[in-house]
Write a protein that holds these residues in place. Structure first.
Motif, PDB file in Angstrom:
ATOM      1  N   THR A  28       0.804  -1.225   0.000  1.00 24.45           N
ATOM      2  CA  THR A  28       0.000   0.000   0.000  1.00 24.45           C
ATOM      3  C   THR A  28       0.837   1.274   0.000  1.00 24.45           C
ATOM      4  OG1 THR A  28      -0.150  -0.032   2.414  1.00 24.45           O
ATOM      5  CG2 THR A  28      -1.943  -1.100   1.196  1.00 24.45           C
ATOM      6  N   GLN A  29       2.171   1.147   0.076  1.00 22.74           N
ATOM      7  CA  GLN A  29       3.003   2.343   0.134  1.00 22.74           C
ATOM      8  C   GLN A  29       4.230   2.211  -0.749  1.00 22.74           C
ATOM      9  OE1 GLN A  29       3.940   3.783   4.035  1.00 22.74           O
ATOM     10  NE2 GLN A  29       1.953   3.187   4.866  1.00 22.74           N
ATOM     11  N   ALA A  30       4.686   3.366  -1.258  1.00 22.43           N
ATOM     12  CA  ALA A  30       5.912   3.426  -2.050  1.00 22.43           C
ATOM     13  C   ALA A  30       6.550   4.788  -1.844  1.00 22.43           C
ATOM     14  CB  ALA A  30       5.619   3.210  -3.529  1.00 22.43           C
ATOM     15  N   ARG A  31       7.812   4.884  -2.119  1.00 23.95           N
ATOM     16  CA  ARG A  31       8.535   6.153  -2.100  1.00 23.95           C
ATOM     17  C   ARG A  31       8.825   6.551  -3.543  1.00 23.95           C
ATOM     18  NH1 ARG A  31       7.139   6.434   2.607  1.00 23.95           N
ATOM     19  NH2 ARG A  31       8.446   5.899   4.368  1.00 23.95           N
ATOM     20  N   ILE A  32       8.651   7.824  -3.826  1.00 19.38           N
ATOM     21  CA  ILE A  32       8.940   8.367  -5.153  1.00 19.38           C
ATOM     22  C   ILE A  32       9.947   9.485  -4.971  1.00 19.38           C
ATOM     23  CG2 ILE A  32       7.989   9.547  -7.160  1.00 19.38           C
ATOM     24  CD1 ILE A  32       5.329   8.156  -6.535  1.00 19.38           C
ATOM     25  N   ILE A  33      11.035   9.429  -5.728  1.00 21.20           N
ATOM     26  CA  ILE A  33      12.094  10.434  -5.625  1.00 21.20           C
ATOM     27  C   ILE A  33      12.047  11.322  -6.852  1.00 21.20           C
ATOM     28  CG2 ILE A  33      14.583  10.809  -5.504  1.00 21.20           C
ATOM     29  CD1 ILE A  33      14.749   8.055  -4.097  1.00 21.20           C
ATOM     30  N   LEU A  34      12.044  12.626  -6.611  1.00 25.53           N
ATOM     31  CA  LEU A  34      12.109  13.619  -7.669  1.00 25.53           C
ATOM     32  C   LEU A  34      13.189  14.613  -7.278  1.00 25.53           C
ATOM     33  CD1 LEU A  34      11.020  14.878 -10.283  1.00 25.53           C
ATOM     34  CD2 LEU A  34       9.375  16.131  -8.876  1.00 25.53           C
ATOM     35  N   GLY A  35      14.289  14.585  -8.004  1.00 20.64           N
ATOM     36  CA  GLY A  35      15.424  15.434  -7.644  1.00 20.64           C
ATOM     37  C   GLY A  35      15.958  15.015  -6.295  1.00 20.64           C
ATOM     38  N   ASP A  36      15.995  15.948  -5.346  1.00 18.62           N
ATOM     39  CA  ASP A  36      16.478  15.620  -3.999  1.00 18.62           C
ATOM     40  C   ASP A  36      15.322  15.485  -3.002  1.00 18.62           C
ATOM     41  OD1 ASP A  36      15.775  18.278  -3.921  1.00 18.62           O
ATOM     42  OD2 ASP A  36      17.553  18.933  -2.826  1.00 18.62           O
ATOM     43  N   GLN A  37      14.087  15.419  -3.504  1.00 21.29           N
ATOM     44  CA  GLN A  37      12.903  15.297  -2.650  1.00 21.29           C
ATOM     45  C   GLN A  37      12.374  13.860  -2.664  1.00 21.29           C
ATOM     46  OE1 GLN A  37      11.556  17.996  -0.853  1.00 21.29           O
ATOM     47  NE2 GLN A  37      13.465  18.939  -1.529  1.00 21.29           N
TER      48      GLN A  37
END
Length: 53
Positions: A28-37
């Protein structure tokens, strides 16, 4: 729109399609990285998506 898993692209406008269950690897959860965020993607019990920073 093409909704099968083999050809996961939108026929009409060519945008990529990503299944939320694939992003969360069945969870039910994931991490998404955009640049340094880093963002958190969560699928709720009601089947809605929540994206938070």
């Amino acid at each position: 729109m093409c909704m099968n898993r083999e050809g996961a692209t939108d026929i009409l406008d060519g945008l990529p399609v990503h299944y939320a269950q694939d992003l969360t690897k069945g969870g039910t959860q994931a991490r998404i990285i955009l640049g340094d965020q880093v963002y958190s993607l969560r699928i709720t019990r009601a089947g809605k998506l929540i994206l938070t920073k």
